[in-house]
Scaffold this motif. Structure first.
Motif, mmCIF file in Angstrom:
data_model
loop_
_atom_site.group_PDB
_atom_site.id
_atom_site.type_symbol
_atom_site.label_atom_id
_atom_site.label_comp_id
_atom_site.label_asym_id
_atom_site.label_seq_id
_atom_site.Cartn_x
_atom_site.Cartn_y
_atom_site.Cartn_z
ATOM 1 N N CYS A 47 0.873 -1.160 0.000
ATOM 2 C CA CYS A 47 0.000 0.000 0.000
ATOM 3 C C CYS A 47 0.914 1.214 0.000
ATOM 4 O O CYS A 47 1.606 1.488 0.968
ATOM 5 C CB CYS A 47 -0.888 -0.008 1.238
ATOM 6 S SG CYS A 47 -1.932 1.431 1.345
ATOM 7 N N ALA A 48 0.932 1.928 -1.119
ATOM 8 C CA ALA A 48 1.926 2.986 -1.291
ATOM 9 C C ALA A 48 1.369 4.379 -1.062
ATOM 10 O O ALA A 48 1.984 5.349 -1.461
ATOM 11 C CB ALA A 48 2.535 2.882 -2.690
ATOM 12 N N GLY A 49 0.230 4.496 -0.425
ATOM 13 C CA GLY A 49 -0.299 5.807 -0.078
ATOM 14 C C GLY A 49 -1.209 6.393 -1.133
ATOM 15 O O GLY A 49 -1.596 5.748 -2.098
ATOM 16 N N GLN A 50 -1.571 7.636 -0.941
ATOM 17 C CA GLN A 50 -2.537 8.300 -1.810
ATOM 18 C C GLN A 50 -1.959 8.717 -3.161
ATOM 19 O O GLN A 50 -2.663 8.809 -4.138
ATOM 20 C CB GLN A 50 -3.120 9.538 -1.108
ATOM 21 C CG GLN A 50 -3.968 9.215 0.078
ATOM 22 C CD GLN A 50 -5.276 8.549 -0.290
ATOM 23 O OE1 GLN A 50 -5.698 8.538 -1.426
ATOM 24 N NE2 GLN A 50 -5.933 7.955 0.692
ATOM 25 N N SER A 70 -6.171 3.565 -6.845
ATOM 26 C CA SER A 70 -6.324 4.789 -7.622
ATOM 27 C C SER A 70 -5.259 4.950 -8.692
ATOM 28 O O SER A 70 -5.430 5.726 -9.620
ATOM 29 C CB SER A 70 -6.328 6.007 -6.696
ATOM 30 O OG SER A 70 -5.131 6.053 -5.958
ATOM 31 N N VAL A 71 -4.160 4.203 -8.596
ATOM 32 C CA VAL A 71 -3.129 4.295 -9.628
ATOM 33 C C VAL A 71 -3.669 3.787 -10.967
ATOM 34 O O VAL A 71 -3.205 4.197 -12.020
ATOM 35 C CB VAL A 71 -1.852 3.544 -9.202
ATOM 36 C CG1 VAL A 71 -2.080 2.047 -9.184
ATOM 37 C CG2 VAL A 71 -0.690 3.910 -10.078
ATOM 38 N N THR A 72 -4.672 2.900 -10.928
ATOM 39 C CA THR A 72 -5.231 2.382 -12.177
ATOM 40 C C THR A 72 -6.156 3.376 -12.851
ATOM 41 O O THR A 72 -6.320 3.345 -14.059
ATOM 42 C CB THR A 72 -5.997 1.071 -11.942
ATOM 43 O OG1 THR A 72 -7.077 1.322 -11.041
ATOM 44 C CG2 THR A 72 -5.082 -0.008 -11.377
ATOM 45 N N ASN A 73 -6.791 4.243 -12.073
ATOM 46 C CA ASN A 73 -7.663 5.266 -12.631
ATOM 47 C C ASN A 73 -7.796 6.397 -11.620
ATOM 48 O O ASN A 73 -8.773 6.473 -10.882
ATOM 49 C CB ASN A 73 -9.035 4.679 -12.978
ATOM 50 C CG ASN A 73 -9.826 5.616 -13.855
ATOM 51 O OD1 ASN A 73 -9.522 6.800 -13.965
ATOM 52 N ND2 ASN A 73 -10.868 5.095 -14.484
ATOM 53 N N ALA A 79 -10.325 6.368 -1.962
ATOM 54 C CA ALA A 79 -9.710 5.465 -0.986
ATOM 55 C C ALA A 79 -10.602 4.273 -0.670
ATOM 56 O O ALA A 79 -10.112 3.144 -0.567
ATOM 57 C CB ALA A 79 -9.367 6.225 0.286
ATOM 58 N N LYS A 80 -11.895 4.487 -0.535
ATOM 59 C CA LYS A 80 -12.801 3.377 -0.214
ATOM 60 C C LYS A 80 -12.800 2.334 -1.327
ATOM 61 O O LYS A 80 -12.794 1.135 -1.068
ATOM 62 C CB LYS A 80 -14.221 3.897 0.031
ATOM 63 C CG LYS A 80 -14.378 4.615 1.343
ATOM 64 C CD LYS A 80 -15.801 5.061 1.542
ATOM 65 C CE LYS A 80 -15.942 5.856 2.823
ATOM 66 N NZ LYS A 80 -17.313 6.316 3.041
ATOM 67 N N GLU A 81 -12.823 2.786 -2.573
ATOM 68 C CA GLU A 81 -12.791 1.855 -3.695
ATOM 69 C C GLU A 81 -11.460 1.103 -3.745
ATOM 70 O O GLU A 81 -11.414 -0.080 -4.071
ATOM 71 C CB GLU A 81 -13.031 2.588 -5.004
ATOM 72 C CG GLU A 81 -14.439 3.132 -5.150
ATOM 73 C CD GLU A 81 -14.598 3.926 -6.435
ATOM 74 O OE1 GLU A 81 -14.611 3.306 -7.506
ATOM 75 O OE2 GLU A 81 -14.690 5.160 -6.346
ATOM 76 N N SER A 82 -10.373 1.791 -3.419
ATOM 77 C CA SER A 82 -9.058 1.147 -3.402
ATOM 78 C C SER A 82 -9.001 0.078 -2.322
ATOM 79 O O SER A 82 -8.458 -1.018 -2.542
ATOM 80 C CB SER A 82 -7.957 2.179 -3.164
ATOM 81 O OG SER A 82 -7.894 3.100 -4.228
ATOM 82 N N ILE A 83 -9.548 0.364 -1.152
ATOM 83 C CA ILE A 83 -9.580 -0.608 -0.058
ATOM 84 C C ILE A 83 -10.420 -1.811 -0.452
ATOM 85 O O ILE A 83 -10.050 -2.967 -0.200
ATOM 86 C CB ILE A 83 -10.099 0.044 1.239
ATOM 87 C CG1 ILE A 83 -9.090 1.077 1.729
ATOM 88 C CG2 ILE A 83 -10.395 -1.003 2.310
ATOM 89 C CD1 ILE A 83 -9.620 2.009 2.791
ATOM 90 N N TYR A 84 -11.537 -1.557 -1.104
ATOM 91 C CA TYR A 84 -12.401 -2.653 -1.563
ATOM 92 C C TYR A 84 -11.658 -3.526 -2.571
ATOM 93 O O TYR A 84 -11.689 -4.758 -2.490
ATOM 94 C CB TYR A 84 -13.684 -2.090 -2.167
ATOM 95 C CG TYR A 84 -14.585 -3.153 -2.738
ATOM 96 C CD1 TYR A 84 -15.290 -4.009 -1.898
ATOM 97 C CD2 TYR A 84 -14.716 -3.310 -4.109
ATOM 98 C CE1 TYR A 84 -16.116 -4.988 -2.415
ATOM 99 C CE2 TYR A 84 -15.539 -4.294 -4.641
ATOM 100 C CZ TYR A 84 -16.232 -5.132 -3.784
ATOM 101 O OH TYR A 84 -17.042 -6.104 -4.299
ATOM 102 N N ALA A 85 -10.968 -2.899 -3.520
ATOM 103 C CA ALA A 85 -10.213 -3.647 -4.529
ATOM 104 C C ALA A 85 -9.112 -4.484 -3.883
ATOM 105 O O ALA A 85 -8.876 -5.623 -4.264
ATOM 106 C CB ALA A 85 -9.625 -2.690 -5.571
#
Length: 93
Positions: A47-50, A70-73, A79-85
């Motif tokens: 997890c490399a941060g925001q 979020s690096v993908t898009n 952040a919530k979507e990233s955690i879910y992924a």
């Protein structure tokens, strides 16, 4: 968020201030204060941060690697979507 003390009970360790060197089947090679280390691991989730940081992804030559968050898009993912992924991927691997 889960408190660090709770995660520590389950053997989770935090290592900050490092530079990724390479990722192999042995694990994650990194440097900290000019010393080289190997973190032996079967699976590595970073997890490399925001801010977008794909340096570890780029040095990994393993065919089974995943880039999520979020690096993908960066324009649509929060952040919530990233955690879910990350949770979904963790359950798979």
């Amino acid at each position: 968020w889960i408190h660090k003390a709770i995660l520590a009970k389950y053997g989770v360790k935090y290592i900050n201030g490092i530079s990724y060197t390479k990722i192999t089947d042995d694990g994650l090679y990194y440097t900290k204060h000019d010393k080289k280390y190997l973190l032996e691991a079967d699976n590595i989730i970073i997890c490399a941060g925001q801010e977008s940081n794909i340096s570890a992804y780029n040095i990994c030559n393993h065919p089974n690697k995943h880039l999520i968050g979020s690096v993908t898009n960066p324009n649509t993912m929060d952040a919530k979507e990233s955690i879910y992924a990350a949770t979904k991927l963790g359950l798979i691997i």
